[in-house]
Write an enzyme that holds these catalytic residues in place. Structure first.
Site, PDB file in Angstrom:
ATOM      1  N   GLU A  93      25.127 -43.368 -26.772  1.00  0.00           N
ATOM      2  CA  GLU A  93      25.094 -42.877 -25.335  1.00  0.00           C
ATOM      3  C   GLU A  93      26.099 -42.486 -25.416  1.00  0.00           C
ATOM      4  O   GLU A  93      26.836 -41.708 -25.929  1.00  0.00           O
ATOM      5  CB  GLU A  93      25.160 -43.811 -23.893  1.00  0.00           C
ATOM      6  CG  GLU A  93      26.493 -44.788 -24.105  1.00  0.00           C
ATOM      7  CD  GLU A  93      26.991 -45.509 -22.372  1.00  0.00           C
ATOM      8  OE1 GLU A  93      26.942 -44.043 -21.697  1.00  0.00           O
ATOM      9  OE2 GLU A  93      27.759 -46.204 -22.663  1.00  0.00           O
TER      10      GLU A  93
ATOM     11  N   LYS B 292      31.677 -53.463 -17.805  1.00  0.00           N
ATOM     12  CA  LYS B 292      32.534 -52.831 -17.493  1.00  0.00           C
ATOM     13  C   LYS B 292      33.658 -53.894 -16.568  1.00  0.00           C
ATOM     14  O   LYS B 292      32.787 -54.880 -15.839  1.00  0.00           O
ATOM     15  CB  LYS B 292      31.934 -51.835 -16.135  1.00  0.00           C
ATOM     16  CG  LYS B 292      31.364 -50.795 -16.751  1.00  0.00           C
ATOM     17  CD  LYS B 292      30.683 -49.545 -16.183  1.00  0.00           C
ATOM     18  CE  LYS B 292      29.924 -49.675 -14.903  1.00  0.00           C
ATOM     19  NZ  LYS B 292      29.353 -49.367 -14.278  1.00  0.00           N
TER      20      LYS B 292
HETATM   21  N1  PSU Z   1      31.174 -49.116 -18.917  1.00  0.00           N
HETATM   22  C1  PSU Z   1      32.101 -47.807 -19.218  1.00  0.00           C
HETATM   23  N2  PSU Z   1      32.167 -46.411 -18.941  1.00  0.00           N
HETATM   24  C2  PSU Z   1      30.744 -46.436 -18.707  1.00  0.00           C
HETATM   25  C3  PSU Z   1      29.982 -46.791 -18.086  1.00  0.00           C
HETATM   26  C4  PSU Z   1      30.399 -48.123 -18.177  1.00  0.00           C
HETATM   27  O1  PSU Z   1      33.255 -48.732 -19.336  1.00  0.00           O
HETATM   28  O2  PSU Z   1      31.489 -44.654 -18.659  1.00  0.00           O
HETATM   29  C5  PSU Z   1      28.647 -46.148 -18.156  1.00  0.00           C
HETATM   30  C6  PSU Z   1      27.701 -46.514 -19.164  1.00  0.00           C
HETATM   31  O3  PSU Z   1      26.783 -45.189 -19.462  1.00  0.00           O
HETATM   32  C7  PSU Z   1      26.540 -47.088 -17.628  1.00  0.00           C
HETATM   33  C8  PSU Z   1      27.079 -46.822 -16.718  1.00  0.00           C
HETATM   34  O4  PSU Z   1      25.233 -47.414 -19.012  1.00  0.00           O
HETATM   35  O5  PSU Z   1      28.345 -46.462 -17.287  1.00  0.00           O
HETATM   36  C9  PSU Z   1      26.770 -48.072 -15.922  1.00  0.00           C
HETATM   37  O6  PSU Z   1      26.021 -47.821 -14.707  1.00  0.00           O
HETATM   38  P1  PSU Z   1      25.508 -47.869 -12.861  1.00  0.00           P
HETATM   39  O7  PSU Z   1      26.515 -48.993 -12.398  1.00  0.00           O
HETATM   40  O8  PSU Z   1      26.020 -46.436 -12.775  1.00  0.00           O
HETATM   41  O9  PSU Z   1      23.947 -48.209 -14.090  1.00  0.00           O
END
Ligand code: PSU
Ligand code: MN
Length: 311
Positions: free
Chosen positions: A25, A159
């Protein structure tokens, strides 16, 4: 719209010749994921790890209204400077609206990997169920995307500031198998074993490949999450992480952000409150996931697709 998807020449050749490919990604390598210059450093380490294990990295993103799978050097540089986050649902509008630079999340990248015929994807942590989601309804589309596409996703859990137990439950509801990479606990990102107990442990790429091919042969439409704990020497202190996350979330609340903006704001605050301690941990786990993903991609290249693979 044949032009909507562009697969880079190295990735095209690799897919044609059966060389293992690992999708990546771009959100984590932009400033939405890691501060400068750690974002570029992280990408260099991740792609080197993929190559060292004999696979081809396929960095994904959106450039000039085209979804790119396998960005070249110049394209990657543009993605690292991107600040528009593109989830799976944003792909169509981004292409139709000729978005100049969009960084793809797990949900968008898994979608693109499946469209390109790539079976393995490596990241740091996936999105999931946010704390307090009962009220806010904030659940990442990453989970749904893994349920919809047959792609192996390698991450160190979710996360750091999500509700790990609720995310784990949701994965079950969605039918996404979670395999612990040499562990029987769901890893908690910066900490090796904070999460729920897992029912399946795998020890090498062949075990993942066998489970993936068997699920497909039986008609199960979903991907698999391989949960790889952060390397021992990069692990952070559990209590310090919990405290830093609470501070970072308070900072995000003060800024009044919501939805997709929460992740970048909390991640930035987390870097600040830990004096940058989370950054090397983040890079180490992403690199380790890349190595594991490449090993799985290699094993999948040897386990031919189709029902014949299961006997
Ligand atoms: N985990 C991290 N750093 C990030 C992300 C996840 O430690 O930048 C990013 C990934 O791209 C993941 C996204 O798919 O955050 C998820 O965002 P949301 O919760 O808005 O779906
Ligand atoms: Mn969200």
């Amino acid at each position: 719209m044949a032009d909507a998807l562009h697969i880079g020449p190295e990735v095209t050749d690799a897919l044609a010749s059966g060389t293992p490919v690992v999708a990546l990604e771009s959100t984590i390598f932009s400033e939405l994921g890691l501060p400068e210059p750690a974002n570029r450093q992280c990408f260099r380490r991740v792609q080197a790890a993929v190559r060292a294990a004999g696979a081809v990295p396929a960095l994904c993103g959106v450039l000039d209204g085209r979804a790119i799978v396998g960005a070249n050097f110049a394209e990657a540089e543009r993605l690292f400077g991107g600040s528009v986050k593109v989830g799976a649902r944003d792909l169509g509008p981004a292409v139709a609206g000729r978005l100049a630079v969009g960084v793809t999340t797990v949900s968008a990248t898994v979608t693109l990997a499946a469209a390109a015929g790539i079976e393995v994807f490596a990241t740091g942590g996936i999105g999931g169920v946010h704390r307090g989601a009962g009220l806010s309804g904030d659940v990442s589309n990453d989970l749904e995307a893994m349920a919809r596409h047959r792609v192996v996703v390698v991450s160190s859990g979710v996360k750091a500031f999500l509700d790990v137990s609720l995310t784990f439950e949701r994965l079950e509801t969605l039918g996404v198998a979670v395999l612990g990479w040499r562990t029987d606990r769901f890893p908690a990102f910066y900490v090796r074993d904070g999460g729920p107990e897992l029912s399946s442990t795998v020890n090498d790429g062949h075990e993942v490949a066998a489970a993936f091919r068997a699920a497909a042969a039986l008609g199960h439409p979903s991907g698999i999450l391989v949960a790889n704990p952060i390397p021992v020497d990069a692990e952070l202190d559990r209590d310090a992480v919990a405290e830093a996350v609470a501070d970072a979330e308070a900072a995000a609340r003060r800024e009044g952000v919501s939805g997709g903006d929460i992740t970048p704001v909390v991640l930035t605050a987390l870097t600040e409150v830990t004096g940058g301690e989370v950054v090397p941990a983040n890079i180490a786990l992403a690199e380790s996931n890349a190595t594991v993903a490449a090993e799985i991609a290699d094993a999948l290249a040897r386990h031919s697709a189709g029902p014949g693979a299961v006997s």
